[in-house]
Design an enzyme around this catalytic site. Structure first.
Site, PDB file in Angstrom:
ATOM      1  N   LYS A  47       0.817  -1.206   0.000  1.00 43.92           N
ATOM      2  CA  LYS A  47       0.000   0.000   0.000  1.00 43.92           C
ATOM      3  C   LYS A  47       0.855   1.262   0.000  1.00 43.92           C
ATOM      4  O   LYS A  47       0.634   2.176  -0.796  1.00 43.92           O
ATOM      5  CB  LYS A  47      -0.953  -0.006   1.198  1.00 43.92           C
ATOM      6  CG  LYS A  47      -1.771   1.252   1.347  1.00 43.92           C
ATOM      7  CD  LYS A  47      -1.316   2.012   2.560  1.00 43.92           C
ATOM      8  CE  LYS A  47      -1.765   3.449   2.518  1.00 43.92           C
ATOM      9  NZ  LYS A  47      -1.271   4.182   3.693  1.00 43.92           N
ATOM     10  N   ASP A  88      -6.106   0.979   0.904  1.00 42.14           N
ATOM     11  CA  ASP A  88      -6.060   1.230   2.347  1.00 42.14           C
ATOM     12  C   ASP A  88      -7.404   0.845   2.950  1.00 42.14           C
ATOM     13  O   ASP A  88      -8.244   0.256   2.276  1.00 42.14           O
ATOM     14  CB  ASP A  88      -5.738   2.702   2.621  1.00 42.14           C
ATOM     15  CG  ASP A  88      -6.875   3.609   2.188  1.00 42.14           C
ATOM     16  OD1 ASP A  88      -7.818   3.120   1.541  1.00 42.14           O
ATOM     17  OD2 ASP A  88      -6.832   4.800   2.501  1.00 42.14           O
TER      18      ASP A  88
END
Length: 218
Positions: free
Chosen positions: A121, A139
């Site tokens: 991420k 996320d």
DNA sequence: CTCCCGATAT
DNA sequence: ATATCAGGAG
């Protein structure tokens, strides 16, 4: 699961609701962005910006971060939470920047994830925001929105969510959409209060309809 | 899977 | 009081 047409309607709506969605982590260069995103794990952007304001005054380079004792860096970021892991990773990452990367932040996800404390991420955010590489960083917001709206399956893990989104969204819209989904999740379809009654996507949202029904029954 | 973890919203 | 917050590593 939504049809392709429904997904594009969602993307259009995201664009109308949040036309100027952007990265809200303050940073002046790629290295500061790496630090800010690393610090943002399980913590709000607002709090990260509050801490990095002073942090980036004190620490400018990887050398600065390893010049102080670990305990001092821990205290400087303590209010962020998870501060021991984060402080340790920042110092390890700084060493790697100096020893192996000549002080230059890598531009690709594959290189970025080799840095301590940088996962898929974070790598996607840095590659996308700092270097313009098409990417969708999954996320907590992107995952929640994707599942509620039906962009992917409920049981998908973050890797599967990212794959589903990349498959269903045109590559040249990955980065924009990613930011718009975060804004949609952060300011409208929140974890605790989705605001379904005022949602323009309610008519195609399975979760939203379920929620409204539950509320009506009570 | 568990652990790391303080600040804020609900 | 509890849930959530731009997750990652062991």
């Amino acid at each position: 699961m939504l049809t392709k047409k429904e997904i594009h309607h969602c993307l259009d709506t995201f664009g109308e609701m949040f036309p100027d969605a952007h990265c809200e982590l303050n940073h002046a260069n790629p290295f500061e962005l790496v630090i800010a995103v690393l610090l943002s794990a399980q913590c709000t952007d607002v709090l990260v910006n509050k801490v990095t304001k002073g942090l980036f005054e004190k620490y400018k380079t990887p050398e600065d971060y390893i010049a102080v004792p670990l305990e001092e860096l821990e205290q400087d970021i303590r209010s962020i939470g998870l501060y021991r892991n984060k402080a340790k990773n920042i110092q390890k990452l700084s060493h790697m920047m100096i020893d192996e990367l000549n002080g230059i932040v890598p531009e690709t996800q594959d290189e970025l994830v080799k840095l301590p404390g940088v996962g898929r991420k974070t790598a996607n955010v840095v590659a996308s925001v700092a270097f313009g590489v098409p990417a969708i960083a999954v996320d907590t917001h992107v995952e929640r929105i994707s599942k509620r709206l039906g962009f992917c399956r409920w049981k998908d893990n973050v890797t599967e969510v990212e794959a589903a989104l990349m498959k269903k969204i045109p590559m040249d819209e990955w980065s924009v959409t990613h930011h718009r989904m975060i804004f949609f999740g952060r300011y409208h379809c929140k974890a605790q209060s989705p605001n379904c009654p005022e949602c323009p996507l309610l008519n195609l949202c399975r979760e939203g309809k379920k929620r409204m029904k539950r509320k009506a029954g009570a």
